[in-house]
Scaffold this motif. Structure first.
Motif, mmCIF file in Angstrom:
data_model
loop_
_atom_site.group_PDB
_atom_site.id
_atom_site.type_symbol
_atom_site.label_atom_id
_atom_site.label_comp_id
_atom_site.label_asym_id
_atom_site.label_seq_id
_atom_site.Cartn_x
_atom_site.Cartn_y
_atom_site.Cartn_z
ATOM 1 N N GLN A 158 40.489 117.040 -0.506
ATOM 2 C CA GLN A 158 41.082 116.387 -0.152
ATOM 3 C C GLN A 158 40.700 115.317 -0.192
ATOM 4 O O GLN A 158 39.026 114.989 -0.138
ATOM 5 N N SER A 159 40.554 114.334 -0.751
ATOM 6 C CA SER A 159 40.243 112.974 -0.118
ATOM 7 C C SER A 159 39.515 112.358 0.912
ATOM 8 O O SER A 159 39.635 112.759 1.802
ATOM 9 N N LEU A 160 38.236 111.622 0.985
ATOM 10 C CA LEU A 160 37.899 110.982 2.409
ATOM 11 C C LEU A 160 38.055 109.539 1.789
ATOM 12 O O LEU A 160 37.130 109.070 1.122
ATOM 13 N N ASN A 161 39.158 109.155 3.253
ATOM 14 C CA ASN A 161 38.978 107.818 3.083
ATOM 15 C C ASN A 161 37.987 106.925 3.046
ATOM 16 O O ASN A 161 38.317 107.242 5.467
ATOM 17 N N ILE A 162 37.263 106.321 3.340
ATOM 18 C CA ILE A 162 35.839 105.608 4.014
ATOM 19 C C ILE A 162 36.620 104.813 4.815
ATOM 20 O O ILE A 162 36.683 104.501 5.490
ATOM 21 N N GLY A 163 37.155 104.230 4.414
ATOM 22 C CA GLY A 163 38.951 102.843 5.665
ATOM 23 C C GLY A 163 38.704 103.365 6.422
ATOM 24 O O GLY A 163 38.621 103.120 7.745
ATOM 25 N N ALA A 164 39.288 104.790 6.829
ATOM 26 C CA ALA A 164 40.376 105.409 7.776
ATOM 27 C C ALA A 164 39.333 105.995 8.491
ATOM 28 O O ALA A 164 39.148 105.824 9.948
ATOM 29 N N LEU A 165 38.173 106.777 8.242
ATOM 30 C CA LEU A 165 36.886 107.255 8.688
ATOM 31 C C LEU A 165 36.062 106.216 9.519
ATOM 32 O O LEU A 165 36.407 106.298 10.992
ATOM 33 N N THR A 166 35.965 104.854 9.515
ATOM 34 C CA THR A 166 35.530 103.712 9.833
ATOM 35 C C THR A 166 36.342 104.006 10.643
ATOM 36 O O THR A 166 35.921 103.773 11.736
ATOM 37 N N ARG A 167 37.802 103.534 10.724
ATOM 38 C CA ARG A 167 37.984 103.459 12.008
ATOM 39 C C ARG A 167 38.183 104.427 13.217
ATOM 40 O O ARG A 167 38.664 103.930 13.622
ATOM 41 N N GLU A 168 38.944 105.284 12.237
ATOM 42 C CA GLU A 168 38.771 106.684 13.791
ATOM 43 C C GLU A 168 37.760 107.401 14.171
ATOM 44 O O GLU A 168 38.135 107.281 15.633
ATOM 45 N N LEU A 169 36.471 106.720 13.777
ATOM 46 C CA LEU A 169 35.109 106.971 14.074
ATOM 47 C C LEU A 169 34.269 105.916 15.231
ATOM 48 O O LEU A 169 32.928 105.531 15.429
ATOM 49 N N ASN A 170 35.239 104.546 14.765
ATOM 50 C CA ASN A 170 34.102 103.148 14.946
ATOM 51 C C ASN A 170 33.471 103.124 15.107
ATOM 52 O O ASN A 170 32.470 102.654 15.374
ATOM 53 N N VAL A 171 32.702 102.914 13.757
ATOM 54 C CA VAL A 171 31.539 102.412 13.348
ATOM 55 C C VAL A 171 31.778 101.752 11.978
ATOM 56 O O VAL A 171 32.342 101.580 10.761
ATOM 57 N N SER A 172 30.658 101.017 11.578
ATOM 58 C CA SER A 172 30.811 100.635 10.366
ATOM 59 C C SER A 172 30.516 102.202 8.778
ATOM 60 O O SER A 172 30.499 102.340 9.161
ATOM 61 N N GLN A 173 30.964 101.120 7.625
ATOM 62 C CA GLN A 173 30.774 102.199 6.353
ATOM 63 C C GLN A 173 29.694 102.066 5.978
ATOM 64 O O GLN A 173 29.116 103.572 5.286
ATOM 65 N N THR A 174 27.974 101.777 6.155
ATOM 66 C CA THR A 174 26.718 101.538 6.111
ATOM 67 C C THR A 174 26.425 103.734 6.304
ATOM 68 O O THR A 174 26.157 104.337 5.894
ATOM 69 N N PRO A 175 26.429 103.499 8.414
ATOM 70 C CA PRO A 175 26.091 104.894 8.458
ATOM 71 C C PRO A 175 27.114 105.548 8.093
ATOM 72 O O PRO A 175 26.550 107.294 7.453
ATOM 73 N N LEU A 176 27.955 105.612 7.578
ATOM 74 C CA LEU A 176 28.967 106.382 7.131
ATOM 75 C C LEU A 176 28.790 106.804 5.340
ATOM 76 O O LEU A 176 29.105 107.903 5.220
ATOM 77 N N ARG A 177 28.360 105.762 5.010
ATOM 78 C CA ARG A 177 28.598 105.999 3.532
ATOM 79 C C ARG A 177 26.807 106.978 3.478
ATOM 80 O O ARG A 177 27.036 107.847 2.143
ATOM 81 N N GLU A 178 25.974 106.508 4.583
ATOM 82 C CA GLU A 178 24.536 107.695 4.549
ATOM 83 C C GLU A 178 25.205 108.745 4.895
ATOM 84 O O GLU A 178 24.725 109.592 4.268
ATOM 85 N N ALA A 179 26.084 109.057 5.755
ATOM 86 C CA ALA A 179 26.722 110.267 6.324
ATOM 87 C C ALA A 179 27.111 110.938 4.708
ATOM 88 O O ALA A 179 26.929 112.256 4.837
#
Length: 227
Positions: free
Chosen positions: A33-54
């Protein structure tokens, strides 16, 4: 007068790693399954930087893959050959680790193994929706505790390097499609050999456990692939 420091705050990237790993454990993501970073940042209410690190940490474990110009995607199911090779690697490492650990048992060590077995047994009897994450956590705790007790940092490091791949196999396994109670019985046999001080017996029972786990994993992989 001494003051107590407040507990250190967990970095946001670490929090996101735990959140995403929890979602994997809860079955919210499917192989490929594709992991859409934009959708995840909105869902988790975080910026892309910590999400990309994770996500980079999850990539290191083998749970996700990054594709050029496409972003991140959940790793696919192991092929049958990959799964066989993974379990064969465990067959080399784990009997050796448990044999060494059996020569160095302590009451505290044996108590920790027993607690993980009891938790595994409780989870096997619980509804699947509430038991998947603690079930695999208890299973992992048993094996990691033995790795630490073997007192060989090279063996332990080699086993831990497999950790993400073992986790990947666990996450895409249909808990319950093969006997969920079997690992608890097999862990108990390993524990009893160690408690008796039978290092060679512990190694033999661990080998039998991994061979059985290999057979269950291949059966479960086929069930998931067909689903």
């Amino acid at each position: 007068m001494a003051t107590t420091r407040p507990p250190a705050r967990q970095p946001l990237a670490d929090q996101m790693y735990e959140v995403l790993l929890g979602q994997f454990m809860d079955g919210l993501w499917s192989p490929g399954q594709s992991l859409n970073i934009g959708a995840l940042t909105r869902e988790l209410n975080v910026s892309q930087t910590p999400l990309r690190e994770a996500l980079a940490r999850l990539e290191h474990t083998g749970l996700v893959r990054r594709e050029a110009l496409k972003g991140y995607r959940v790793a696919p199911l192991f092929t049958e050959r990959e799964l066989i090779k993974l379990m064969d690697a465990r067959l080399v490492l784990e009997p050796a680790m448990v044999q060494e650990a059996a020569r160095r048992t302590t009451p505290e060590f044996l108590d920790e193994l027993k607690e993980s077995i009891e938790e595994l047994r409780r989870c096997a009897a619980a509804p699947r929706s509430a038991s998947v994450r603690p079930y695999w956590a208890a299973d992992e705790r048993f094996h990691l505790r033995i790795a630490a007790q073997c007192d060989n940092p090279f063996l332990e490091s080699a086993y831990r390097s497999l950790g993400g791949h073992v986790q990947r196999f666990r996450l895409f396994t249909e808990l319950g499609s093969s006997e969920a109670e079997s690992p608890a019985r097999e862990h108990t046999a390993v524990y009893e050999a160690m408690a008796a001080g039978d290092a060679e017996g512990a190694a033999k029972t661990m080998r039998r456990h991994i061979e059985n786990a290999k057979a269950r994993a291949l059966t479960d992989r086929q069930a998931v692939a067909e689903a």
